[in-house]
Design an enzyme around this catalytic site. Structure first.
Site, PDB file in Angstrom:
ATOM      1  N   TYR A 150     -10.306  -6.876   2.660  1.00  0.00           N
ATOM      2  CA  TYR A 150      -9.743  -7.306   1.380  1.00  0.00           C
ATOM      3  C   TYR A 150      -8.234  -7.382   1.520  1.00  0.00           C
ATOM      4  O   TYR A 150      -7.600  -6.452   2.011  1.00  0.00           O
ATOM      5  CB  TYR A 150     -10.119  -6.308   0.287  1.00  0.00           C
ATOM      6  CG  TYR A 150      -9.534  -6.635  -1.068  1.00  0.00           C
ATOM      7  CD1 TYR A 150      -9.939  -7.780  -1.756  1.00  0.00           C
ATOM      8  CD2 TYR A 150      -8.582  -5.801  -1.675  1.00  0.00           C
ATOM      9  CE1 TYR A 150      -9.412  -8.081  -3.014  1.00  0.00           C
ATOM     10  CE2 TYR A 150      -8.062  -6.095  -2.933  1.00  0.00           C
ATOM     11  CZ  TYR A 150      -8.474  -7.238  -3.588  1.00  0.00           C
ATOM     12  OH  TYR A 150      -7.948  -7.524  -4.831  1.00  0.00           O
ATOM     13  N   LYS A 168       0.909   0.046  -2.339  1.00  0.00           N
ATOM     14  CA  LYS A 168       0.376   1.370  -2.656  1.00  0.00           C
ATOM     15  C   LYS A 168       1.382   2.507  -2.405  1.00  0.00           C
ATOM     16  O   LYS A 168       2.271   2.691  -3.217  1.00  0.00           O
ATOM     17  CB  LYS A 168      -0.964   1.573  -1.948  1.00  0.00           C
ATOM     18  CG  LYS A 168      -1.969   0.522  -2.490  1.00  0.00           C
ATOM     19  CD  LYS A 168      -3.411   0.646  -2.105  1.00  0.00           C
ATOM     20  CE  LYS A 168      -4.215  -0.386  -2.914  1.00  0.00           C
ATOM     21  NZ  LYS A 168      -5.138  -1.200  -2.169  1.00  0.00           N
ATOM     22  N   ASP A 211      -2.408  -5.998   7.569  1.00  0.00           N
ATOM     23  CA  ASP A 211      -2.370  -5.631   6.165  1.00  0.00           C
ATOM     24  C   ASP A 211      -2.500  -4.114   6.094  1.00  0.00           C
ATOM     25  O   ASP A 211      -3.596  -3.562   6.163  1.00  0.00           O
ATOM     26  CB  ASP A 211      -3.502  -6.329   5.404  1.00  0.00           C
ATOM     27  CG  ASP A 211      -3.519  -5.942   3.924  1.00  0.00           C
ATOM     28  OD1 ASP A 211      -2.758  -5.031   3.541  1.00  0.00           O
ATOM     29  OD2 ASP A 211      -4.302  -6.549   3.173  1.00  0.00           O
TER      30      ASP A 211
HETATM   31  C1  LIG Z   1      -5.145  -2.798  -2.491  1.00  0.00           C
HETATM   32  C2  LIG Z   1      -5.063  -3.741  -1.361  1.00  0.00           C
HETATM   33  C3  LIG Z   1      -4.430  -4.988  -1.468  1.00  0.00           C
HETATM   34  C4  LIG Z   1      -3.979  -5.537  -2.786  1.00  0.00           C
HETATM   35  O1  LIG Z   1      -2.957  -4.789  -3.362  1.00  0.00           O
HETATM   36  P1  LIG Z   1      -2.718  -4.916  -4.947  1.00  0.00           P
HETATM   37  O2  LIG Z   1      -1.486  -4.125  -5.173  1.00  0.00           O
HETATM   38  O3  LIG Z   1      -3.951  -4.359  -5.588  1.00  0.00           O
HETATM   39  O4  LIG Z   1      -2.549  -6.368  -5.237  1.00  0.00           O
HETATM   40  C5  LIG Z   1      -4.260  -5.748  -0.324  1.00  0.00           C
HETATM   41  N1  LIG Z   1      -4.699  -5.319   0.865  1.00  0.00           N
HETATM   42  C6  LIG Z   1      -5.322  -4.140   1.009  1.00  0.00           C
HETATM   43  C7  LIG Z   1      -5.758  -3.700   2.371  1.00  0.00           C
HETATM   44  C8  LIG Z   1      -5.551  -3.318  -0.099  1.00  0.00           C
HETATM   45  O5  LIG Z   1      -6.234  -2.186   0.037  1.00  0.00           O
END
Ligand SMILES: *Cc1c(COP(=O)(O)O)cnc(C)c1O
Length: 429
Positions: free
Chosen positions: A145, A268, A240
């Site tokens: 994701y 995060k 990511d």
């Molecule tokens: C949470 C998440 C995102 C998206 O971040 P948001 O702040 O919710 O838009 C992208 N990549 C990974 C791996 C994530 O866990």
């Protein structure tokens, strides 16, 4: 016996005002059944709901709260920052300070741009990669994701895996035409995609340790293989690390595994619980971003002083000696105790764990990719989840997510969790 009357009343009102009563799908508990609890406040590793029930929290706002809820150092800088003004739409010194900390800690990042979410970070990193390489296609892994931007909503794990949507409605086929897919940990599939689309792939984007199909570990050498093949094929490698950044180590998974990507996405933890994202990497690549270069990307609240201040104190606390060793030890202890509890209760589970992240899979073996993760028994996870909630343990409300341990968790919290798990495993049958 705990009641959830007020939570239910609030959720009923919410459903008349917001789609599904929530502002992000997984919060609605659709994957585990029952009504969601409405949170009133949190402190350290604990949460209290609107009815006053107390929980040990392993969601941590889906990862950011590595210091726990309402850490005094974070609260204090936020109070001071608020008094000085919450947003200016102009440069402030705190942005420069957080940028310096990120560039110092994360091996691949020479230049960084702050945005407001992880979604923005990945979307922008892809735009930069496409501009830099002059190519259009991107390769992602099934079950990874990367936020909810159009091009990345193909086999995107997480809420989508949970809801069983193959894809999202409202995304034109043309928008995902340039998105190629491969199974995680599958070298032959990656080779094949690069062979078939030679010279057209701008970037390969990957969660180096996927945590959005439940926690899945990269097989030894897989990340280095991705580094080698992208370098050979002239594509950029994008990690990511929105979850793994400052979670596995201050330098993220790239530091932990010693594999350095061209671009990195963060979010995060670096916002200390406030809305944030960032992307950064090689100086020559990042100089494509406006106003240095021709790639447009902007944001009214980007580099927000409240978020920057919360991020700075959080990263400072994480720089203390032994922090990650302590988190690793708690993760290993809890995984071991949950395995013992499952065995004692005769529950067929496999627990994946790395550092302070773990997933209890109701499956016979640890999944290597999305297809194997999806074989987990989600009904049974739901029953376990509800039993744990009733016993005062707040777990991710879906099988395909990771639990997060924070520095606020005490050994006693972990022991209570393992104790509750024993009965909950038995009840999950
Ligand atoms: C949470 C998440 C995102 C998206 O971040 P948001 O702040 O919710 O838009 C992208 N990549 C990974 C791996 C994530 O866990």
């Amino acid at each position: 016996m705990a009641t959830h009357e007020r939570s239910q009343q609030i959720h009923t009102r919410a459903q008349q005002l917001m789609p599904g009563g929530v502002n992000s799908p997984v919060r609605a508990f659709k994957a585990v059944g029952g009504d969601p609890v409405v949170i009133a406040y949190g402190k350290g590793a604990r949460l209290w709901d609107a009815d006053g029930n107390e929980y040990i929290d392993y969601v941590a706002s889906w990862g950011p709260l590595i210091l726990g809820h309402a850490h005094p150092a974070v609260v204090s800088v936020l109070q001071k920052a608020a008094e000085r003004g919450t947003s200016f739409g102009a440069t402030t010194e705190v942005e420069v300070e957080l940028a310096r900390m990120v560039c110092d800690c994360v091996p691949s990042i020479e230049r960084v741009r702050f945005v407001n979410s992880g979604t923005e970070a990945t979307m922008s990193a892809l735009r930069v990669a496409r501009a830099f390489t002059g190519r259009d296609k991107i390769l992602k892994f099934e079950g990874c994701y990367h936020g909810h931007s159009d091009a990345l909503l193909a086999k995107a794990g997480s809420g989508i895996a949970t809801l069983g949507l193959p894809d999202s409605a409202g995304v034109p086929a043309a928008f995902t035409n340039e998105t190629l897919l491969a199974p995680f940990n599958d070298r032959a599939a990656v080779e094949e995609v690069f062979e078939k689309h030679a010279g057209t792939i701008a970037a390969l984007i990957v969660e180096p340790v996927p945590a959005n199909m439940g926690l899945v570990l990269p097989q030894p050498g897989f990340l280095q293989f991705l580094r080698d093949i992208t370098a050979r094929e002239g594509a950029l490698l994008i990690f990511d690390e929105v979850i793994t950044g400052f979670r596995l180590a201050a330098g993220g998974a790239q530091f932990y595994y010693g594999v350095i990507p061209d671009l990195t996405c963060l979010g995060k933890i670096i916002g200390g619980g406030l809305p944030v994202g960032a992307y950064g990497g090689r100086e020559d690549v990042m100089s494509m971003v406006a106003p240095s270069g021709p790639v447009y990307q902007a944001g009214t609240l980007s580099g927000n002083p409240m978020a920057m201040a919360a991020g700075i104190v959080t990263l400072r606390m994480l720089a203390n000696d032994g922090v990650y060793r302590g988190l690793d030890a708690m993760g290993a202890w809890l995984a071991g105790a949950l395995r013992d509890a499952a065995r004692a209760a005769g529950a067929p589970v496999t627990i994946t764990q790395l550092g302070s992240m773990l997933t209890v899979f109701f499956a016979g073996e640890a999944p290597a990719d999305y297809a194997s993760a999806k074989r987990a028994d989600t009904e049974r996870y739901g029953r376990w989840f509800r039993a744990m909630l009733g016993a005062g343990v707040y777990l991710p409300p879906a099988q395909f997510e990771a639990m997060f341990i924070s520095l606020a968790h005490m050994q006693e919290d972990l022991e209570r969790t393992a104790e509750a798990a024993k009965a909950a495993f038995a009840a999950s049958r």
